[in-house]
Write an enzyme that holds these catalytic residues in place. Structure first.
Site, PDB file in Angstrom:
ATOM      1  N   LYS A   9       0.819  -1.221   0.000  1.00  6.98           N
ATOM      2  CA  LYS A   9       0.000   0.000   0.000  1.00  6.98           C
ATOM      3  C   LYS A   9       0.853   1.271   0.000  1.00  6.98           C
ATOM      4  CE  LYS A   9      -0.685  -0.160   4.997  1.00  6.98           C
ATOM      5  NZ  LYS A   9       0.020   1.034   5.430  1.00  6.98           N
ATOM      6  N   THR A  10       2.019   1.236   0.688  1.00 11.35           N
ATOM      7  CA  THR A  10       2.864   2.447   0.706  1.00 11.35           C
ATOM      8  C   THR A  10       3.355   2.754  -0.702  1.00 11.35           C
ATOM      9  OG1 THR A  10       3.530   1.806   2.931  1.00 11.35           O
ATOM     10  CG2 THR A  10       4.775   3.578   1.922  1.00 11.35           C
ATOM     11  N   ASP A  22      -3.613   7.184   4.865  1.00 10.59           N
ATOM     12  CA  ASP A  22      -3.190   5.797   5.080  1.00 10.59           C
ATOM     13  C   ASP A  22      -3.844   5.261   6.357  1.00 10.59           C
ATOM     14  OD1 ASP A  22      -1.835   3.455   4.762  1.00 10.59           O
ATOM     15  OD2 ASP A  22       0.093   4.197   5.481  1.00 10.59           O
ATOM     16  N   GLU A  23      -3.935   3.928   6.479  1.00  9.06           N
ATOM     17  CA  GLU A  23      -4.486   3.272   7.685  1.00  9.06           C
ATOM     18  C   GLU A  23      -5.864   3.844   8.043  1.00  9.06           C
ATOM     19  OE1 GLU A  23      -3.117   0.704   8.634  1.00  9.06           O
ATOM     20  OE2 GLU A  23      -0.929   0.833   8.569  1.00  9.06           O
ATOM     21  N   GLN A  67      -7.596  -5.299   9.681  1.00 11.72           N
ATOM     22  CA  GLN A  67      -6.496  -4.930  10.580  1.00 11.72           C
ATOM     23  C   GLN A  67      -6.892  -3.780  11.506  1.00 11.72           C
ATOM     24  OE1 GLN A  67      -2.314  -5.240   9.054  1.00 11.72           O
ATOM     25  NE2 GLN A  67      -3.326  -5.207   7.074  1.00 11.72           N
ATOM     26  N   ARG A 107       2.294 -11.144  10.076  1.00 11.88           N
ATOM     27  CA  ARG A 107       3.642 -10.561  10.250  1.00 11.88           C
ATOM     28  C   ARG A 107       4.703 -11.543   9.753  1.00 11.88           C
ATOM     29  NH1 ARG A 107       2.123  -6.343   9.574  1.00 11.88           N
ATOM     30  NH2 ARG A 107       0.143  -7.381   9.346  1.00 11.88           N
TER      31      ARG A 107
END
Length: 672
Positions: free
Chosen positions: A28-29, A214-215, A245, A603
């Site tokens: 996504k970044t 973002d997020e 998330q 993770r």
């Protein structure tokens, strides 16, 4: 690396509102940074008219660096990349007149807020820590929901809420009197301003013509409203988030904000990023099957092209002590076999208290480790002292800063003296500092106490004057010298070595201040007030965000692990009551705990190990545990339960033996 088709679509869709549903590890970044570059290079946007907002300084810094790599310095000039709170602070600073604040306001951090609430509510709450904590959370919640004291008082029904609403009003009045803001004000105040003031709203909508967030699943009500007000009717924005998330409901985050978007913006384009670039296929299959047990507005399924990978190990242990010994033994043998680094391993747990046993085992095996969430630079008492002096230099109405340093180092100003000063300040509705110059103080105080206070106040005025009118840096240096701070550290520290370390921290702070005051090619010089504001905000945002590239096993909570990745992950304490947490079970909020387990699983890049203790000591009692429902929800064919494992074949045993011998040879060849 080329963008995949979905990433490419997300980058190039700019004609309307866009929601990018980005699964864990889906890049996504890259989408955000590429989209900024696309807007500037292909769509004739000026960088200064683009804002990208996220939740942590670390994420903002990474985004800024990646945009710089793509666009270069010139093209990215004026681009705004920051956290929500830094953006809020910028709006407040530019709208001071409209808001009616005096320049040089103070920012209250957690400790300041705790102290002020304790002082203001002594009669009602008697410094009861639990009640104070509840009050602080309630005030935070009201601010996040954009509820001002008058409304809170009007709507309070039960007695405790009614009392808390009155205390909220008292707290806000006091902040106003101190010309101070707390962390939640940095969002609430700009949001209320933009919703009520058309001129300000128009000004900021012109400034930011395209917004990226973002997020997004972590936004609360006020952040959602702030975004809406900034994008206005044009609705040129891209938000990136993942409902699976969302693990911060206790901080006011509302994953339903993702759903709300499609109601508020019927033309919203939804793009799903489902290709994961982080984890092996088996790990993703387990994560997908686990999270499918939660209700979903948006369906998505992660997939990977990185191969299927190893089975997920499940290790049952006698008790928590055995669990920590087993995990450490697994790390030692795995590292030996695979010739990996310690930093490739992460131990993830639900609560901080679980770390102790693992620390003990790692220490006794001389294995380096790092706990995320250790003491922040700004939490150190010597840094808080010097910062309080600086806060008082730039804002003499900052009572919290005054109280922290008026007798540090000691100036023979005792509690009785301060109590009399405080009483007079309250009667006169003025700051403690201003009261030091009040003619009536001489009638309340005599002798040494009065002289010490007057001397201290005069010194601060002189120093503040020097800081503003002449050499600011010299004034800061004089400050540390005049109070004999180094001598004080040597007197008050447990050892000379400790005092030396603490003085080094003060020097480091001085170096930062020097850099910010003098500026460089990229950053214009700042005033002392701006430096203090920036450092206070940095402290609030950067707690638990220090980075360390040391070769050490990482110990961290599942919450702290979000956004990170490790080749080999141990998720420990996989028991009912721990994960899912008992409070969540009691409150029927297991869905969020499942999302937390999903975050933990995703993770892992290559291998995942789950452990549980059959007996666990908690609150002084030992009790039998039950395996977490989340382990039972995973695809059982992909799990290797240690006690159910088939014996190794002769070929497997030989292969393992040969690997050990090869490793031993390699180690013996290494020069000592």
């Amino acid at each position: 690396m080329k963008l995949n088709p979905k990433q490419d679509e997300a980058v190039k869709y700019i004609s309307g509102p866009c929601l990018v549903l980005a699964g864990a590890g889906s890049g996504k970044t890259r989408v955000i940074t590429n989209k900024i570059a696309y807007l500037v290079q292909k769509c004739e946007y000026q960088a200064r008219n683009i804002a990208a907002v996220t939740f942590t300084n670390k994420a903002a810094k990474e985004m800024r660096e990646r945009v710089l790599q793509t666009l270069g310095k010139q093209e990215s000039k004026g681009l705004w990349v920051s956290t929500f709170h830094t953006l809020g602070l910028e709006i407040i600073k530019k709208e001071l007149k409209t808001l009616g604040f005096k320049p040089g306001f103070s920012l209250f951090d957690d400790q300041d807020t705790n102290q002020l609430l304790a002082d203001l509510t002594e009669d009602e709450l008697k410094k009861d820590k639990d009640l104070l904590n509840l009050l602080k959370m309630q005030i935070g919640s009201w601010k996040n929901e954009l509820i001002l004291p008058e409304q809170a008082i009007r709507e309070a029904r039960e007695p405790q809420k009614a009392l808390f609403a009155q205390l909220y009003a008292r707290y806000q009045n006091q902040l106003r009197a101190y010309n101070a803001l707390d962390f939640d004000d940095l969002i609430m105040i700009p949001t209320l301003l933009l919703s009520s003031n058309a001129t300000s709203r128009e000004r900021w909508q012109q400034r930011f013509r395209y917004l990226l967030v973002d997020e997004y699943q972590d936004t609360n009500t006020s952040q959602y409203q702030l975004v809406k007000l900034l994008v206005g009717e044009r609705a040129r924005f891209t938000v990136v988030g993942d409902d699976d998330q969302s693990i911060y409901s206790w901080r006011g985050a509302r994953p339903q904000n993702l759903v709300l978007l499609s109601k508020d913006y019927p033309g919203l384009r939804l793009i799903k990023l489902e290709q994961n670039y982080r984890s092996a296929g088996r790990i993703l299959k387990a994560a997908n099957i686990l999270i499918a047990n939660n209700p979903h507005e948006f369906e998505k399924k992660l997939f990977s092209e990185l191969g299927y990978g190893e089975q997920i190990k499940v290790i049952g242990c006698r008790d928590e002590e055995h669990e920590s010994e087993r995990v450490v033994a697994e790390i030692i043998s795995h590292k030996f076999m695979k010739r990996t680094s310690y930093k490739d391993y992460a131990i993830l747990y639900r609560g901080n208290h679980q770390a102790r046993g693992f620390e003990k085992s790692l220490m006794s095996n001389r294995i380096p480790y790092k706990i995320s969430g250790g003491m922040s630079f700004f939490s150190r008492s010597e840094i808080k002292d010097i910062m309080a002096y600086l806060r008082l230099l730039v804002n003499q109405d900052d009572d919290n800063a005054f109280l922290r340093i008026v007798n540090t180092p000691r100036r023979e100003i005792g509690t009785v003296t301060l109590e009399k000063l405080g009483t007079l300040a309250n009667e006169k509705h003025q700051s403690l500092f201003a009261t030091c110059f009040d003619n009536d103080l001489g009638y309340r105080l005599k002798g040494r106490g009065f002289n010490a206070l007057a001397g201290f106040a005069r010194w601060v005025v002189e120093l503040s004057d020097n800081a503003v009118r002449s050499d600011t840096l010299e004034a800061v240096k004089d400050l540390v010298r005049n109070i004999n701070y180094e001598a004080y550290l040597y007197e008050s520290s447990p050892s000379a070595k400790a005092a030396e370390m603490r003085m080094k921290n003060v020097s480091e702070l001085y170096r930062w201040i020097t850099d910010m005051l003098t500026g460089d090619a990229d950053n214009p010089p700042m005033t002392l007030a701006e430096v203090v504001s920036k450092l206070t905000l940095r402290d609030m945002l950067e707690r638990n965000e220090e980075e360390d590239e040391a070769d050490a096993v990482q110990l961290l909570t599942l919450h702290a692990s979000k956004g990170l990745e490790y080749p080999y992950v141990f998720m420990v304490g996989m028991e009912e009551g721990l994960l899912p947490h008992q409070v969540s079970i009691d409150e029927d909020n297991v869905d969020e705990e499942r999302r937390l387990a999903y975050v933990g699983i995703t993770r892992a890049q290559q291998e995942l190990t789950l452990t549980y203790a059959k007996i666990r000591r908690q609150f002084g009692e030992t009790s039998q545990t039950e395996l977490s429902r989340f382990v039972q929800e995973l695809p059982q064919d992909d799990l290797a339960f240690e006690n159910k494992k088939a014996p190794n074949t002769q070929a497997e045993r030989m292969e393992k033996g040969q690997a050990r011998v090869a490793n031993l040879r390699a180690m013996l060849k290494k020069p000592q």
